[in-house]
Scaffold this motif. Sequence first.
Motif, short mmCIF file in Angstrom:
data_model
loop_
_atom_site.label_atom_id
_atom_site.label_comp_id
_atom_site.label_asym_id
_atom_site.label_seq_id
_atom_site.Cartn_x
_atom_site.Cartn_y
_atom_site.Cartn_z
N PRO A 1 -87.65 96.35 -52.20
CA PRO A 1 -89.10 96.25 -52.02
C PRO A 1 -89.73 97.62 -51.81
CG PRO A 1 -87.97 95.59 -50.02
CD PRO A 1 -86.91 95.81 -51.05
N VAL A 2 -90.99 97.72 -52.12
CA VAL A 2 -91.68 99.02 -52.01
C VAL A 2 -91.89 99.43 -50.55
CG1 VAL A 2 -94.10 98.23 -51.98
CG2 VAL A 2 -93.50 100.37 -53.13
N LYS A 3 -91.71 98.49 -49.63
CA LYS A 3 -91.99 98.79 -48.20
C LYS A 3 -91.21 100.01 -47.71
CE LYS A 3 -88.60 95.63 -46.06
NZ LYS A 3 -88.40 94.47 -45.18
N TYR A 4 -90.00 100.22 -48.26
CA TYR A 4 -89.18 101.32 -47.75
C TYR A 4 -89.69 102.69 -48.17
CZ TYR A 4 -85.95 97.86 -45.96
OH TYR A 4 -85.40 96.82 -45.26
N LEU A 5 -90.73 102.73 -49.00
CA LEU A 5 -91.37 104.01 -49.28
C LEU A 5 -92.50 104.27 -48.28
CD1 LEU A 5 -91.54 103.91 -53.18
CD2 LEU A 5 -89.76 104.84 -51.71
N PHE A 6 -92.80 103.26 -47.45
CA PHE A 6 -93.86 103.40 -46.45
C PHE A 6 -93.31 103.56 -45.04
CE2 PHE A 6 -95.86 101.94 -50.18
CZ PHE A 6 -97.11 102.52 -50.15
N PHE A 7 -92.11 103.07 -44.82
CA PHE A 7 -91.36 103.39 -43.61
C PHE A 7 -89.88 103.28 -43.98
CE2 PHE A 7 -90.29 99.00 -43.02
CZ PHE A 7 -91.46 98.27 -43.25
N SER A 8 -89.05 103.94 -43.22
CA SER A 8 -87.63 103.95 -43.60
C SER A 8 -86.87 102.91 -42.79
CB SER A 8 -87.04 105.33 -43.35
OG SER A 8 -87.79 106.28 -44.05
N PRO A 9 -85.77 102.38 -43.34
CA PRO A 9 -84.99 101.38 -42.61
C PRO A 9 -84.46 101.92 -41.28
CG PRO A 9 -84.05 101.77 -44.79
CD PRO A 9 -85.25 102.65 -44.68
N GLU A 10 -84.30 103.23 -41.22
CA GLU A 10 -83.88 103.86 -39.98
C GLU A 10 -84.54 105.22 -39.96
OE1 GLU A 10 -79.64 104.15 -39.34
OE2 GLU A 10 -79.94 105.88 -38.04
N GLU A 11 -85.39 105.47 -38.96
CA GLU A 11 -86.04 106.78 -38.96
C GLU A 11 -86.25 107.29 -37.55
OE1 GLU A 11 -89.98 106.80 -40.77
OE2 GLU A 11 -90.23 104.70 -40.26
N SER A 12 -86.13 108.58 -37.44
CA SER A 12 -86.36 109.26 -36.20
C SER A 12 -87.86 109.49 -36.10
CB SER A 12 -85.63 110.60 -36.26
OG SER A 12 -85.29 110.99 -34.97
N LEU A 13 -88.47 109.07 -35.00
CA LEU A 13 -89.93 109.16 -34.91
C LEU A 13 -90.33 110.54 -34.40
CD1 LEU A 13 -90.72 105.56 -33.62
CD2 LEU A 13 -90.55 106.39 -35.95
N ALA A 14 -90.20 111.51 -35.29
CA ALA A 14 -90.53 112.90 -34.94
C ALA A 14 -91.83 113.28 -35.62
CB ALA A 14 -89.42 113.82 -35.40
N ALA A 15 -92.52 114.23 -35.01
CA ALA A 15 -93.79 114.68 -35.57
C ALA A 15 -93.58 115.30 -36.95
CB ALA A 15 -94.41 115.71 -34.64
N ALA B 1 -97.33 91.71 -50.22
CA ALA B 1 -96.57 91.83 -48.96
C ALA B 1 -96.98 93.09 -48.20
CB ALA B 1 -95.07 91.86 -49.27
N LEU B 2 -97.28 94.13 -48.94
CA LEU B 2 -97.69 95.40 -48.31
C LEU B 2 -99.02 95.24 -47.57
CD1 LEU B 2 -96.47 98.25 -48.16
CD2 LEU B 2 -97.90 98.89 -50.10
N GLN B 3 -99.86 94.33 -48.04
CA GLN B 3 -101.13 94.08 -47.35
C GLN B 3 -100.86 93.57 -45.93
OE1 GLN B 3 -102.74 95.83 -49.67
NE2 GLN B 3 -104.52 94.59 -49.23
N PRO C 1 -101.08 92.73 -59.82
CA PRO C 1 -101.75 93.04 -58.55
C PRO C 1 -103.21 92.58 -58.55
CG PRO C 1 -100.54 94.95 -59.37
CD PRO C 1 -100.61 93.96 -60.48
N GLY C 2 -103.65 92.08 -57.42
CA GLY C 2 -105.03 91.63 -57.31
C GLY C 2 -105.87 92.55 -56.45
N GLU C 3 -105.26 93.10 -55.39
CA GLU C 3 -105.98 94.01 -54.48
C GLU C 3 -104.98 94.96 -53.85
OE1 GLU C 3 -107.38 92.41 -50.76
OE2 GLU C 3 -105.78 90.94 -50.67
N GLY C 4 -105.51 95.97 -53.19
CA GLY C 4 -104.65 96.86 -52.42
C GLY C 4 -104.11 98.05 -53.18
N PHE C 5 -104.55 98.24 -54.44
CA PHE C 5 -104.05 99.38 -55.22
C PHE C 5 -105.14 100.44 -55.35
CE2 PHE C 5 -105.47 95.96 -58.09
CZ PHE C 5 -106.52 96.59 -58.76
#
Lengths: 272, 321
Positions: free
Chosen positions: B54-68, B86-88, B132-136
Amino acid sequence: MNRKDTYSTIRTEVLEVIDETPLIKTVSLKPETPLLFETGQFIQFTVYGEGEAPFTPSSSPLVKERFDVTVMKAGRVTERIHRLKPGDKIGVRGPLGKGYPLEDFYDKEVLILGGGVGLAPLRSLLLKLLSEKEKFSRVLLLYGARTPQDIIYKEQFSQWKKMGAEILRSVDKADETWKEKAGVVTTLFDGLKIHPEKGVAIVCGPPIMMKFGTIKLLELGYEPPQIYLSMEKNMSCGLGKCGHCALGKYFVCKDGPVFKYGDIKEIEDIWD
Amino acid sequence: MRKFISKGSFGAWIRELKETYKLYYPAPADKGWDWSVWEGKQNFFLEGYRPLLPVKYLFFSPEESLAAGEQEPAIVFGVRGCDLRALQLLKKIYLDAPEDVYFRKETLIFGADCTACHEHCFCTLLGDDPWPGEGFDLNFSPMEEGYLVESGSKKGEELLAGRFFTETREEHAGERDERRKEVKKILRKQNQNKVLNLQDLKKHIIEEKIVFRDYGSTCVSCSACTNICPGCFCFFLAEGKEQKVRYMDSCQLKGYHRVAGGANPRKDMTSRFKHRFQCKFYWRPEMQGYKGCTGCGRCITACQGKIDWKHVLIELKPANI
């Protein structure tokens, strides 16, 4: 990053650690910046490098420069909290969630029903109510613990009485020192004159106590919207994003942790 | 705003975009497509259906360090209707105040119509369309000679004003509608004789017992379904050595619901299995306004216990209560 980090903590110093019972300690904390919480809101307590656990401050929201949390040893993080000493540095995220809707309690008979360590958030509420006692027609605290040794804040009940609270206490297993009621907390209602039609009830304690406490309140004539419950779930992010604390359609961390029973009574397994 | 871009101009345009943005695109992979960063040489098409992940993993990672850190300017090409819907929901969860600053909200989204479908796709059964209908920011409808491009945001409109785009011709809209209709027909055919009672789904999910028990009995709590779901957003916030760490988590894992002291409202598999359906079709639509399942069918492909999510939904009807 110039934007505020969503999950940043306030560096906080441990001022004092008080033994309440063999398993429960109250930790007094001084955050670098004051934590302006409403009674009933909660915080995430960060032990750096170890983990986080959610607690509702147990001190009065009127005290700004320091606050207390009362912690029962129940897992890895709480075990680590119990080992803290004055001067140690921890982190705090919050305040999170919604507090008690105090304005809904004005001019009402406020009945507080607490069990075990569930008295922690209720102490904060009680201190707030007693600070403006004239706004409420009556403030009652009914508190139950397993044994006299399991009672927390042992030295403070007399002070609360002086401040205007009516207090009844019970223990499940009494010993020879115990002069008050023996039995589960709901036995405190026996012979007690209350006015459910003019009141609200606030419940916090172990799930089984919350369940039977609520059933008793309904029997006594309280309507579901008059009963306020402090729900405990596995809160992780504290901001309604991580999904762990789902209670039906709600996220306890964001929509609660205080709920009217009337709003959640249809949800399956709320007491589990 | 609608514009047209020829295949030749498309190639020149993406080379220009690459100077400013990191470009993600659906790269051909074994058994489908996989998200990949375009280096400037590979063939780059927007035909096809949703990638394996799914495209979600380009918006957050399955495991990520929350650093600035600043967000790198990026564009994702070829986001399909299911992933975008789903991204909506994910945006609602992550960006509603207080906003999660680690969600890569600046990433531009270039959607694309499906021109085919996977054997497990069932968006049409949920009443959705394979486009796609919206969100792009922009949406690309593949055509014989190029793409019909539609803007969905101000940024998209600005991009369409560039020199690579031409005005649409009269026949373009007709060609697009015809192609969309064709794909919908394929989806309907592969899901023929299957009926989903969407209107009563919520009621059936609440009341149903047998279907969840039966279908849930082969679940092995591996969490593949939630990991691969475009609408699953749950994570666990942990303490790393120097900063907080976020791990994707799953409501299908036993420890997910456990509270301090060991109490666990969802110890048994059936209740966890049901929880997922309640979340997607009842709780999220009611609280966030979007359903959590968009019919991509990835969970059916990924399931180790051979549970067909689509069949569970179809079985949820009064006769089984």
